[in-house]
Scaffold this motif. Structure first.
Motif, PDB file in Angstrom:
ATOM      1  N   VAL A  94     -27.526   3.981  97.953  1.00 39.38           N
ATOM      2  CA  VAL A  94     -26.180   4.305  97.458  1.00 39.38           C
ATOM      3  C   VAL A  94     -25.927   5.812  97.564  1.00 39.38           C
ATOM      4  N   GLN A  95     -24.658   6.153  97.396  1.00 43.18           N
ATOM      5  CA  GLN A  95     -24.226   7.555  97.362  1.00 43.18           C
ATOM      6  C   GLN A  95     -24.613   8.187  96.032  1.00 43.18           C
ATOM      7  N   PRO A  96     -24.801   9.502  95.996  1.00 46.93           N
ATOM      8  CA  PRO A  96     -24.979  10.187  94.704  1.00 46.93           C
ATOM      9  C   PRO A  96     -23.755   9.932  93.818  1.00 46.93           C
ATOM     10  N   PRO A  97     -23.939   9.944  92.505  1.00 48.74           N
ATOM     11  CA  PRO A  97     -22.823   9.573  91.627  1.00 48.74           C
ATOM     12  C   PRO A  97     -21.919  10.738  91.190  1.00 48.74           C
ATOM     13  N   ASP A  98     -22.258  11.974  91.555  1.00 49.41           N
ATOM     14  CA  ASP A  98     -21.456  13.119  91.079  1.00 49.41           C
ATOM     15  C   ASP A  98     -19.999  12.975  91.509  1.00 49.41           C
ATOM     16  N   PRO A  99     -19.072  13.520  90.739  1.00 46.23           N
ATOM     17  CA  PRO A  99     -19.278  14.207  89.451  1.00 46.23           C
ATOM     18  C   PRO A  99     -19.430  13.205  88.302  1.00 46.23           C
ATOM     19  N   ASP A 101     -19.213  13.442  85.102  1.00 43.20           N
ATOM     20  CA  ASP A 101     -18.279  13.444  83.966  1.00 43.20           C
ATOM     21  C   ASP A 101     -16.987  12.690  84.265  1.00 43.20           C
ATOM     22  N   LYS A 102     -16.804  12.267  85.509  1.00 44.31           N
ATOM     23  CA  LYS A 102     -15.598  11.515  85.846  1.00 44.31           C
ATOM     24  C   LYS A 102     -15.804  10.008  85.673  1.00 44.31           C
ATOM     25  N   TRP A 103     -17.028   9.589  85.361  1.00 39.69           N
ATOM     26  CA  TRP A 103     -17.297   8.159  85.182  1.00 39.69           C
ATOM     27  C   TRP A 103     -16.951   7.726  83.753  1.00 39.69           C
ATOM     28  N   THR A 104     -16.285   6.586  83.641  1.00 40.42           N
ATOM     29  CA  THR A 104     -15.956   6.047  82.316  1.00 40.42           C
ATOM     30  C   THR A 104     -17.224   5.508  81.649  1.00 40.42           C
ATOM     31  N   THR A 105     -18.043   4.805  82.421  1.00 39.10           N
ATOM     32  CA  THR A 105     -19.362   4.362  81.933  1.00 39.10           C
ATOM     33  C   THR A 105     -20.397   4.873  82.930  1.00 39.10           C
ATOM     34  N   PRO A 106     -21.656   5.076  82.486  1.00 37.73           N
ATOM     35  CA  PRO A 106     -22.656   5.679  83.379  1.00 37.73           C
ATOM     36  C   PRO A 106     -22.825   4.878  84.669  1.00 37.73           C
ATOM     37  N   PRO A 107     -22.972   5.585  85.800  1.00 38.06           N
ATOM     38  CA  PRO A 107     -22.979   4.938  87.118  1.00 38.06           C
ATOM     39  C   PRO A 107     -24.078   3.900  87.307  1.00 38.06           C
ATOM     40  N   LEU A 122     -16.409  -5.140  88.249  1.00 38.09           N
ATOM     41  CA  LEU A 122     -17.803  -4.795  88.008  1.00 38.09           C
ATOM     42  C   LEU A 122     -17.964  -3.316  88.344  1.00 38.09           C
ATOM     43  N   TYR A 123     -18.261  -2.493  87.315  1.00 40.90           N
ATOM     44  CA  TYR A 123     -18.340  -1.053  87.534  1.00 40.90           C
ATOM     45  C   TYR A 123     -19.777  -0.582  87.684  1.00 40.90           C
ATOM     46  N   GLY A 124     -19.979   0.409  88.521  1.00 40.40           N
ATOM     47  CA  GLY A 124     -21.293   1.010  88.710  1.00 40.40           C
ATOM     48  C   GLY A 124     -21.466   1.450  90.147  1.00 40.40           C
ATOM     49  N   GLY A 429     -16.446  -8.457 105.132  1.00 41.24           N
ATOM     50  CA  GLY A 429     -16.775  -7.914 103.825  1.00 41.24           C
ATOM     51  C   GLY A 429     -15.655  -8.225 102.852  1.00 41.24           C
ATOM     52  N   PHE A 430     -15.919  -7.960 101.565  1.00 40.58           N
ATOM     53  CA  PHE A 430     -14.964  -8.361 100.537  1.00 40.58           C
ATOM     54  C   PHE A 430     -14.521  -7.203  99.666  1.00 40.58           C
ATOM     55  N   GLY A 431     -14.802  -5.983 100.147  1.00 35.83           N
ATOM     56  CA  GLY A 431     -14.350  -4.801  99.436  1.00 35.83           C
ATOM     57  C   GLY A 431     -12.837  -4.690  99.471  1.00 35.83           C
ATOM     58  N   LEU A 432     -12.305  -3.865  98.559  1.00 37.69           N
ATOM     59  CA  LEU A 432     -10.867  -3.600  98.541  1.00 37.69           C
ATOM     60  C   LEU A 432     -10.657  -2.087  98.660  1.00 37.69           C
ATOM     61  N   ASN A 433      -9.463  -1.703  99.083  1.00 32.43           N
ATOM     62  CA  ASN A 433      -9.204  -0.282  99.314  1.00 32.43           C
ATOM     63  C   ASN A 433      -9.354   0.582  98.068  1.00 32.43           C
ATOM     64  N   ASP A 434      -9.228  -0.042  96.891  1.00 34.78           N
ATOM     65  CA  ASP A 434      -9.309   0.758  95.662  1.00 34.78           C
ATOM     66  C   ASP A 434     -10.694   0.676  95.006  1.00 34.78           C
ATOM     67  N   ASP A 435     -11.722   0.333  95.775  1.00 35.56           N
ATOM     68  CA  ASP A 435     -13.061   0.180  95.185  1.00 35.56           C
ATOM     69  C   ASP A 435     -13.732   1.509  94.819  1.00 35.56           C
ATOM     70  N   ALA A 436     -13.129   2.644  95.255  1.00 35.83           N
ATOM     71  CA  ALA A 436     -13.668   3.966  94.913  1.00 35.83           C
ATOM     72  C   ALA A 436     -15.092   4.162  95.435  1.00 35.83           C
ATOM     73  N   LEU A 437     -15.316   3.725  96.671  1.00 39.67           N
ATOM     74  CA  LEU A 437     -16.601   3.976  97.313  1.00 39.67           C
ATOM     75  C   LEU A 437     -16.834   5.484  97.382  1.00 39.67           C
ATOM     76  N   HIS A 438     -18.050   5.902  97.157  1.00 39.46           N
ATOM     77  CA  HIS A 438     -18.442   7.321  97.232  1.00 39.46           C
ATOM     78  C   HIS A 438     -17.765   8.160  96.151  1.00 39.46           C
ATOM     79  N   SER A 439     -17.068   7.533  95.234  1.00 39.36           N
ATOM     80  CA  SER A 439     -16.323   8.271  94.208  1.00 39.36           C
ATOM     81  C   SER A 439     -16.774   7.811  92.820  1.00 39.36           C
ATOM     82  N   PRO A 440     -16.332   8.515  91.776  1.00 39.22           N
ATOM     83  CA  PRO A 440     -16.633   8.050  90.413  1.00 39.22           C
ATOM     84  C   PRO A 440     -15.958   6.702  90.157  1.00 39.22           C
TER      85      PRO A 440
END
Lengths: 465, 465
Positions: A94-99, A101-107, A122-124, A429-440
């Motif tokens: 996976v990608q690093p989780p930074d930043p 502090d932008k995560w609502t729950t820990p990555p 499902l968040y993480g 694949g079954f991802g969606l455009n708003d999945d926030a890949l590589h992002s918080p």
């Protein structure tokens, strides 16, 4: 003939355990780019090996100079039947989780939350990219094995641990294990649906070739007072060169550039027209409103079916605070050419360089520094039986025609499978455009996960015996 | 009528002491830009004040927020005669000497050395720029006072200590001391001869106005795969804009740009033609061979009498190692416009901005950040009596016609004297192109120093009563 409903039922009944397995995997911070997480990467691979072994695969963790690969094979019970053999690809890193502090729950503490819109997510880090996605085919295989004791195909699974850090071990690994890994075709599960209701297969990927130019004018930086006028300014030479790459209609002017580029077939154009895509919205989301590409072509055609000559960076002279009255000795630019159809990366590079040289005054020098040999575009015939069967399986699950879409970028694994292992890929694949890949706050919709599993159950039936 | 030969004889006889005074001044590392040398700067100023006081000037060191100024006045003996009053300008501060390891002898331990070519040179930081140059007029005045007890003019001397660090205190100082400093005209001794045998007066200086542009396209950096084609790329917008600044003949295309620019008068062209200047050699020295400016115009005309639109820096996107497939949000450029004749800096800036705005697609943004208000060109009429007299004095010393030359750069003090004190300047200096100003092994030829002093002896005679 297997009753598909029995398999779907097994998948549905196992959903909670499937989710537990996904969350267990997400809890392992397998960040491939950061050496501090080396042991975690290995642990993620080991967990997948253990799980596949328990399922009846002959699975092993294979060391590389970087992070290890998971390779697993499933031999169907009815060994006498000549079943087709497919490879399934995903990645556990996976990608690093930074930043942070932008995560609502820990990555790395995955959570299932229901939004105000009633959608369960499902968040993480990795819930979508790619742990959630790769588990869709693993859990679908589990359902098949649970319900029928076997799979309707011969399956090989390859799960990489370096996708997010440039896959340095992949090419040598594929070359060294060619005989073991070559199948009839590959399924790559690392892409998106067209939208939350419409399944998609990505059948077009643009190729790419990169170049970097350095233009040298005077042998040293000059004072723009003492030399301004008679002395060639490489910044001006560069600007002129770059400005000539496109004509007023947005077409690339390099001679021979469009060799191998075909017009978009009418049926494809009609099909994309039905996707209900808004050029205006696409541009507005990034703060733009005027389509900048080739005149008369829509965004989808431009991004999926047309080549580009793009400038990714320019620099030269003084760029600090204030001013400096300098005519610099050098000017630089980095460029990428996105390729389609049968465009040949090396020919494109050669044509660009001839074009660029002709634009440089004879007392200036131009040098080139290419990065790699480039890769041609990938186009998988929409009419191939495998695409047709996969699209049919997806349609049965989602009750909508499967969109056959393109991607403006490149997915290198597809080229490697083709060039090294000689097999085509099907990108589902079954991802969606708003999945926030590589992002918080990366997320994967529960629907993507659940119906993704069900989709693979149907695809396996469609492509199997 | 004073016997000029008596004054020249006094100068010749004092040459060794003049050299001692120069070397004493060079030994003080008066580096204005480095706060560590603050006391040394003051010490250099104090030494000049002491020296001028001993000569009979009423001299003082005047504090500023930065380094102090030397101001000195000389009242001729014959106070009843209405003598013309001239200001003489130089600067006692010097450039930092780095890189130290490139110096043959230490920068602040001046040395007189005879080269293999038989030429005697004075080495050390400031031997030319500007300690050697400013002492040429001080020592000439000393010779006059030694031989005649007075000067043939009323003299004010202004020696600045911040010329090499942007003269931050100069404008306020001139404004505050306007009444005290305003003279009939100023002599600025900080320029070069045409060559080692030909004296020169610089009568043309180009003006300048600066601008910086930022073009914003998408509101964030974009992936060049996903957006390449439809999304406007500010790097391409910038390149196109810059490429349109000049037509194929090298002329600037900004509407109204040439308002106030006159063709070079025939006599001037003829005079410059006699200077025996080689365009080819000028370009060859900096590694070029193709004249890049306006077609049909030679280097001297381009640099001394034609305006430019020059790019001094460009940047945007990725410029690190390797590649990044980005369409950046922003692109930047710094520009300077060199001005001649009656071009108005503010009008030029306005015209450029209108031109630039028109080149930017309507969904992109262009912003400007000017630096200062710019300055128009300076042209001192070659026919003025003061220029004629100064040229005559120089000719008598060097036995050659004085070249009336231009400079492609700006010398701000000339504008300040004109705008604040209302006086014209005559730029006379004895530096040579190979003096290595601002570089290691700065030198001043002994001939420049000695015959520079003798030149001023003659100029004072010519411009005095």
């Amino acid at each position: 003939m297997t009753d598909i409903n029995a398999v779907l039922g097994a998948a549905d009944r196992a959903l909670d355990q499937s989710l537990d397995r996904l969350f267990d995997l997400v809890r392992i911070p397998s960040i491939s780019t950061d050496p501090a997480y080396k042991a975690d990467c290995r642990r993620a691979g080991e967990r997948i090996v253990a799980d596949l072994s328990a399922l009846g695969f002959s699975a092993s963790l294979r060391d590389t100079p970087g992070h290890p690969m998971v390779v697993a094979h499933f031999e169907p019970k009815d060994a006498s039947a000549k079943l087709p053999h497919f490879l399934f690809y995903g990645h556990y890193d996976v990608q690093p989780p930074d930043p942070l502090d932008k995560w609502t729950t820990p990555p790395f503490e995955p959570q299932k939350r229901t939004g105000k819109d009633g959608v369960v997510r499902l968040y993480g880090r990795g819930t979508a990219d790619d742990k959630g996605q790769l588990l869709t085919f693993v859990e679908a295989m589990r359902a098949w094995i649970t319900a029928t004791g076997t799979l309707p195909i011969k399956a090989t699974i390859l799960i990489e641990g370096e996708e997010e850090s440039g896959s340095p071990s992949l090419i040598p690994f594929l070359k060294e294990n060619k005989a073991e890994l070559a199948c009839d075709a590959a399924f790559v599960c690392d892409t998106n649906m067209w939208d939350a209701k419409t399944p998609a297969i990505t059948t077009r990927l643009r190729g790419m070739v990169k170049d970097e130019i350095t233009i040298t004018g005077p042998r040293v930086d000059l004072h723009s007072g003492a030399y301004g006028g008679p002395a060639a300014n490489p910044l001006r030479v560069l600007s002129k060169l770059l400005s000539k790459l496109h004509d007023k209609n947005g077409r690339v002017t390099i001679p021979g550039f469009y060799d191998g580029v075909s017009d978009l077939p009418k049926e494809m154009k009609a099909q994309w027209g039905k996707l209900n895509f808004s050029d205006k919205k696409f541009l507005k989301e990034v703060g733009l409103s005027v389509p900048a590409g080739e005149k008369g072509k829509g965004v989808l055609e431009q991004v999926w079916a047309r080549p580009t000559a793009e400038v990714n960076g320019i620099w030269g002279g003084y760029n600090g605070a204030g001013t400096k009255t300098v005519i610099p000795s050098e000017a630089h630019a980095k460029l990428t050419f996105r390729l389609v159809g049968k465009q040949n990366p090396q020919k494109i590079l050669k044509a660009f360089r001839a074009f660029a040289k002709a634009e440089v005054p004879k007392d200036c020098k131009i040098e080139f520094a290419a990065y790699g040999s480039g890769s041609p575009a990938t186009e998988i015939a929409e009419t191939s039986p495998l695409i047709r069967k996969t699209a049919q399986g997806l349609k049965e699950e989602w009750k909508r025609d499967t969109a056959l879409i393109g991607s403006g970028g490149s997915i290198p694994i597809v080229r490697y499978f083709k060039d090294i292992l000689g097999m085509d890929s099907v990108l589902v694949g079954f991802g969606l455009n708003d999945d926030a890949l590589h992002s918080p706050n990366e997320k994967y919709n529960l629907t993507s996960f659940h119906r993704g599993i069900r989709s693979w159950v149907r695809i396996l039936a469609a492509i199997g015996r």
